[in-house]
Design a protein around this motif. Sequence first.
Motif, PDB file in Angstrom:
ATOM      1  N   LEU A  20      -8.169  13.868  18.441  1.00  0.00           N
ATOM      2  CA  LEU A  20      -8.245  12.813  19.450  1.00  0.00           C
ATOM      3  C   LEU A  20      -7.832  11.460  18.871  1.00  0.00           C
ATOM      4  O   LEU A  20      -7.053  10.724  19.478  1.00  0.00           O
ATOM      5  CB  LEU A  20      -9.659  12.738  20.026  1.00  0.00           C
ATOM      6  CG  LEU A  20      -9.883  11.663  21.083  1.00  0.00           C
ATOM      7  CD1 LEU A  20      -9.090  12.001  22.333  1.00  0.00           C
ATOM      8  CD2 LEU A  20     -11.347  11.532  21.393  1.00  0.00           C
ATOM      9  N   PHE A  21      -8.333  11.112  17.689  1.00  0.00           N
ATOM     10  CA  PHE A  21      -7.974   9.845  17.062  1.00  0.00           C
ATOM     11  C   PHE A  21      -6.498   9.819  16.660  1.00  0.00           C
ATOM     12  O   PHE A  21      -5.841   8.780  16.777  1.00  0.00           O
ATOM     13  CB  PHE A  21      -8.874   9.545  15.864  1.00  0.00           C
ATOM     14  CG  PHE A  21     -10.228   9.052  16.256  1.00  0.00           C
ATOM     15  CD1 PHE A  21     -10.368   7.875  16.975  1.00  0.00           C
ATOM     16  CD2 PHE A  21     -11.367   9.758  15.923  1.00  0.00           C
ATOM     17  CE1 PHE A  21     -11.617   7.399  17.348  1.00  0.00           C
ATOM     18  CE2 PHE A  21     -12.617   9.301  16.286  1.00  0.00           C
ATOM     19  CZ  PHE A  21     -12.750   8.117  17.003  1.00  0.00           C
ATOM     20  N   ALA A  22      -5.963  10.935  16.190  1.00  0.00           N
ATOM     21  CA  ALA A  22      -4.541  10.992  15.846  1.00  0.00           C
ATOM     22  C   ALA A  22      -3.681  10.785  17.090  1.00  0.00           C
ATOM     23  O   ALA A  22      -2.684  10.056  17.054  1.00  0.00           O
ATOM     24  CB  ALA A  22      -4.212  12.331  15.184  1.00  0.00           C
ATOM     25  N   LEU A  23      -4.075  11.394  18.193  1.00  0.00           N
ATOM     26  CA  LEU A  23      -3.346  11.205  19.449  1.00  0.00           C
ATOM     27  C   LEU A  23      -3.400   9.749  19.898  1.00  0.00           C
ATOM     28  O   LEU A  23      -2.384   9.187  20.328  1.00  0.00           O
ATOM     29  CB  LEU A  23      -3.950  12.104  20.527  1.00  0.00           C
ATOM     30  CG  LEU A  23      -3.053  13.235  20.987  1.00  0.00           C
ATOM     31  CD1 LEU A  23      -3.863  14.411  21.410  1.00  0.00           C
ATOM     32  CD2 LEU A  23      -2.172  12.748  22.096  1.00  0.00           C
ATOM     33  N   MET A  27      -0.074   7.419  20.322  1.00  0.00           N
ATOM     34  CA  MET A  27       0.254   7.087  21.699  1.00  0.00           C
ATOM     35  C   MET A  27      -0.006   5.616  22.036  1.00  0.00           C
ATOM     36  O   MET A  27       0.638   5.085  22.940  1.00  0.00           O
ATOM     37  CB  MET A  27      -0.553   7.972  22.663  1.00  0.00           C
ATOM     38  CG  MET A  27      -0.253   9.449  22.538  1.00  0.00           C
ATOM     39  SD  MET A  27       1.417   9.860  22.983  1.00  0.00           S
ATOM     40  CE  MET A  27       1.316   9.704  24.739  1.00  0.00           C
ATOM     41  N   MET A  28      -0.910   4.953  21.317  1.00  0.00           N
ATOM     42  CA  MET A  28      -1.279   3.596  21.696  1.00  0.00           C
ATOM     43  C   MET A  28      -1.065   2.575  20.578  1.00  0.00           C
ATOM     44  O   MET A  28      -0.425   1.555  20.791  1.00  0.00           O
ATOM     45  CB  MET A  28      -2.745   3.566  22.136  1.00  0.00           C
ATOM     46  CG  MET A  28      -3.023   4.401  23.364  1.00  0.00           C
ATOM     47  SD  MET A  28      -4.767   4.580  23.725  1.00  0.00           S
ATOM     48  CE  MET A  28      -5.221   2.920  24.105  1.00  0.00           C
ATOM     49  N   ILE A  29      -1.588   2.823  19.422  1.00  0.00           N
ATOM     50  CA  ILE A  29      -1.587   1.819  18.362  1.00  0.00           C
ATOM     51  C   ILE A  29      -0.212   1.677  17.718  1.00  0.00           C
ATOM     52  O   ILE A  29       0.295   0.563  17.554  1.00  0.00           O
ATOM     53  CB  ILE A  29      -2.662   2.161  17.308  1.00  0.00           C
ATOM     54  CG1 ILE A  29      -4.035   2.137  17.965  1.00  0.00           C
ATOM     55  CG2 ILE A  29      -2.598   1.201  16.133  1.00  0.00           C
ATOM     56  CD1 ILE A  29      -5.151   2.686  17.115  1.00  0.00           C
ATOM     57  N   ARG A  30       0.424   2.762  17.364  1.00  0.00           N
ATOM     58  CA  ARG A  30       1.706   2.701  16.664  1.00  0.00           C
ATOM     59  C   ARG A  30       2.806   2.048  17.502  1.00  0.00           C
ATOM     60  O   ARG A  30       3.536   1.197  16.984  1.00  0.00           O
ATOM     61  CB  ARG A  30       2.120   4.096  16.214  1.00  0.00           C
ATOM     62  CG  ARG A  30       3.321   4.058  15.309  1.00  0.00           C
ATOM     63  CD  ARG A  30       3.448   5.318  14.506  1.00  0.00           C
ATOM     64  NE  ARG A  30       4.569   5.189  13.611  1.00  0.00           N
ATOM     65  CZ  ARG A  30       5.531   6.077  13.515  1.00  0.00           C
ATOM     66  NH1 ARG A  30       5.490   7.168  14.233  1.00  0.00           N
ATOM     67  NH2 ARG A  30       6.521   5.895  12.688  1.00  0.00           N
ATOM     68  N   PRO A  31       2.976   2.390  18.789  1.00  0.00           N
ATOM     69  CA  PRO A  31       4.009   1.699  19.576  1.00  0.00           C
ATOM     70  C   PRO A  31       3.758   0.193  19.674  1.00  0.00           C
ATOM     71  O   PRO A  31       4.709  -0.597  19.653  1.00  0.00           O
ATOM     72  CB  PRO A  31       3.922   2.359  20.949  1.00  0.00           C
ATOM     73  CG  PRO A  31       3.336   3.693  20.693  1.00  0.00           C
ATOM     74  CD  PRO A  31       2.402   3.503  19.542  1.00  0.00           C
ATOM     75  N   GLN A  32       2.510  -0.211  19.758  1.00  0.00           N
ATOM     76  CA  GLN A  32       2.202  -1.639  19.818  1.00  0.00           C
ATOM     77  C   GLN A  32       2.569  -2.333  18.514  1.00  0.00           C
ATOM     78  O   GLN A  32       3.101  -3.439  18.514  1.00  0.00           O
ATOM     79  CB  GLN A  32       0.717  -1.845  20.130  1.00  0.00           C
ATOM     80  CG  GLN A  32       0.329  -3.291  20.283  1.00  0.00           C
ATOM     81  CD  GLN A  32       0.963  -3.935  21.499  1.00  0.00           C
ATOM     82  OE1 GLN A  32       1.138  -3.298  22.526  1.00  0.00           O
ATOM     83  NE2 GLN A  32       1.331  -5.188  21.376  1.00  0.00           N
ATOM     84  N   GLN A  33       2.315  -1.687  17.393  1.00  0.00           N
ATOM     85  CA  GLN A  33       2.680  -2.252  16.098  1.00  0.00           C
ATOM     86  C   GLN A  33       4.192  -2.373  15.966  1.00  0.00           C
ATOM     87  O   GLN A  33       4.700  -3.371  15.444  1.00  0.00           O
ATOM     88  CB  GLN A  33       2.126  -1.389  14.960  1.00  0.00           C
ATOM     89  CG  GLN A  33       0.638  -1.493  14.782  1.00  0.00           C
ATOM     90  CD  GLN A  33       0.118  -0.532  13.722  1.00  0.00           C
ATOM     91  OE1 GLN A  33       0.770   0.441  13.366  1.00  0.00           O
ATOM     92  NE2 GLN A  33      -1.082  -0.805  13.231  1.00  0.00           N
ATOM     93  N   LYS A  34       4.938  -1.378  16.439  1.00  0.00           N
ATOM     94  CA  LYS A  34       6.395  -1.422  16.380  1.00  0.00           C
ATOM     95  C   LYS A  34       6.940  -2.549  17.243  1.00  0.00           C
ATOM     96  O   LYS A  34       7.874  -3.250  16.849  1.00  0.00           O
ATOM     97  CB  LYS A  34       6.992  -0.081  16.814  1.00  0.00           C
ATOM     98  CG  LYS A  34       6.771   1.036  15.803  1.00  0.00           C
ATOM     99  CD  LYS A  34       7.242   2.357  16.330  1.00  0.00           C
ATOM    100  CE  LYS A  34       8.701   2.519  16.066  1.00  0.00           C
ATOM    101  NZ  LYS A  34       9.185   3.878  16.425  1.00  0.00           N
ATOM    102  N   GLU A  35       6.368  -2.764  18.425  1.00  0.00           N
ATOM    103  CA  GLU A  35       6.809  -3.833  19.318  1.00  0.00           C
ATOM    104  C   GLU A  35       6.513  -5.197  18.705  1.00  0.00           C
ATOM    105  O   GLU A  35       7.340  -6.111  18.775  1.00  0.00           O
ATOM    106  CB  GLU A  35       6.122  -3.703  20.680  1.00  0.00           C
ATOM    107  CG  GLU A  35       6.470  -4.796  21.650  1.00  0.00           C
ATOM    108  CD  GLU A  35       7.934  -4.842  22.029  1.00  0.00           C
ATOM    109  OE1 GLU A  35       8.385  -5.920  22.452  1.00  0.00           O
ATOM    110  OE2 GLU A  35       8.633  -3.824  21.912  1.00  0.00           O
TER     111      GLU A  35
END
Length: 100
Positions: A20-23, A27-35
């Motif tokens: 659950l934490f990996a998902l 799905m949420m944290i990594r795309p925000q960091q990339k943006e």
Amino acid sequence: MILATGASNPLISIGMLVVLFALMYFMMIRPQQKETKRKNQMIAEMAVGDTVLTSSGFYGTLIDMQDDTVIVEFGSNKNCRIPMQKAAIAAIEKAQDAAQ
């Protein structure tokens, strides 16, 4: 009558939490960091003369830059110069791209 307590394996519960934490991360944290990284790079590459789009939807020309603020000139009459924070810039079109 004997009731089954249904004691499950604690490793399965921990495994589900990890999944659950990996998902959530992918799905949420990594795309925000990339943006955030993309926007910071865009702001770092800004130069005087670039055409910018503000977060409020106005197009203007960048005429001066300071530490955290920029001065953007709006309109064709060249009299509307507004200081704003760099974070209010949503997109940049480089000056040499506009000339082509």
